[in-house]
Design an enzyme around this catalytic site. Structure first.
Site, PDB file in Angstrom:
ATOM      1  N   TYR A  11      38.665   2.137  41.256  1.00  0.00           N
ATOM      2  CA  TYR A  11      39.400   3.124  40.456  1.00  0.00           C
ATOM      3  C   TYR A  11      39.839   4.301  41.335  1.00  0.00           C
ATOM      4  O   TYR A  11      40.997   4.735  41.284  1.00  0.00           O
ATOM      5  CB  TYR A  11      38.508   3.615  39.311  1.00  0.00           C
ATOM      6  N   SER A  64      44.108  10.851  38.531  1.00  0.00           N
ATOM      7  CA  SER A  64      42.788  11.323  38.120  1.00  0.00           C
ATOM      8  C   SER A  64      42.236  12.174  39.254  1.00  0.00           C
ATOM      9  O   SER A  64      42.534  11.914  40.430  1.00  0.00           O
ATOM     10  CB  SER A  64      41.847  10.140  37.885  1.00  0.00           C
TER      11      SER A  64
END
Ligand SMILES: NC(=O)c1ccc[n+]([C@@H]2O[C@H](COP(=O)([O-])OP(=O)(O)OC[C@H]3O[C@@H](n4cnc5c(N)ncnc54)[C@H](O)[C@@H]3O)[C@@H](O)[C@H]2O)c1
Length: 279
Positions: A155, A142
């Site tokens: 995350y 990401s």
């Protein structure tokens, strides 16, 4: 480009929803035989049922090494090989704007799925590929793991780890003809963001909030639209196919340019300059 993955067998983890589901559909359309490896059996079976004999569901928890090894064995047995491992399953975990408020209660789970899951998938696939002429491993990272920001602490750490793991694996596995590349999405249609920031809200409030959040994200992208699962599938098909056989250790951002920079006029800066120019 139909037929581009003919004769290839792929596993897509997290293939029951969002990006994974979209990529499974496009892989099958491109001629591949695909195993949907997901913890969500109901959704995974449903996706497989729509795609005919070239797709099969295998219940898999990527945080469990044995389960991932079983998925590889299943692909080999069902479809006769494994040419592409797409380690895409991931969860967002919690979001706390301030580090001082973070309790890291989801740390183990996020890391187990997002990092160990990718490591297990890379290893299990590579063990097969090493003995069978190589292959392509694609890991979903990401831009949240490439550009520091506040909020999804665990995350972000997990996705940074995916990048380092993938590039290290690319170095280690190149001699066996195994390529390892990453795709870094941003603002792609899927339930993941709404699930992270909308928990506890009514469906109506969540939907309204997401409309605003999407508009905000789009305003910060050079390419001003939301991304689709097809946008990710284009990159995934490229990495899975023989068009990318000279590429390894790469992180391809499919993010509308979000990581490159914010196209919004730098308000404060421009106002200062304009004020002085008018004097
Ligand atoms: N959607 C975006 O904008 C975006 C942006 C950046 C990165 N990503 C990444 O893309 C990947 C896919 O996310 P998505 O947006 O499609 O989300 P999603 O929630 O729609 O899909 C995730 C899938 O992973 C599965 N999964 C969760 N835990 C699992 C486990 N332990 N084992 C096997 N499967 C498991 C879920 O059941 C689900 O089917 C994730 O790695 C995510 O971090 C998404």
């Amino acid at each position: 480009m139909s037929g581009e993955l003919t004769d290839k067998v792929a596993i897509v983890t997290g293939g029951a929803s969002g990006i994974g589901k979209g990529c499974v559909e496009r892989f099958v359309d491109a001629g591949a035989k695909v195993v949907i490896a997901d913890v969500n059996a109901e959704a995974g079976e449903k996706v497989a049922a729509t795609l005919g004999a070239h797709a099969a569901f295998k219940e898999t928890d990527v945080a469990d090494a044995g389960s991932v090894t079983d998925a590889v064995a299943f692909a080999v047995e069902r479809f006769g090989g494994l040419h592409c491992m797409f380690n895409n399953a991931g969860i967002s975990g919690n979001r706390n704007d301030h580090l001082l408020d973070e309790d890291f209660s989801d740390f183990q789970r996020v890391m187990a799925i997002n990092v160990l899951g990718v490591a297990y998938g890379t290893q299990a696939a590579a063990r097969h590929m090493k003995e069978h002429g190589g292959g392509s491993i694609i890991n979903t990272t990401s831009i949240g793991g490439m550009q520091a920001s506040r909020g999804p602490w665990t995350y972000a750490m997990s996705k940074t780890s995916v990048n380092m793991l993938s590039q290290s694996a690319a170095i280690d596995l190149g001699e066996f003809g195994i390529r390892v590349n990453c795709i870094a999405p941003a603002n792609i249609e899927s339930p993941i963001l709404g699930n992270m920031i909308g928990s506890g809200l009514s469906e109506e409030a969540k939907s309204k909030m997401m409309d605003e959040v999407r508009a905000f994200l789009i305003s910060r992208q050079p390419i001003q639209r939301q991304g689709t699962t097809d946008d990710i599938a284009e990159a995934a098909i490229f990495f899975a196919s023989d068009r990318s056989t000279y590429m390894t250790g790469q992180i391809m951002c499919v993010d509308g340019g979000m990581l490159t920079g914010n196209p919004q006029p730098a308000g404060g800066f421009q106002e200062i300059v304009a004020r002085y120019r008018q004097q």
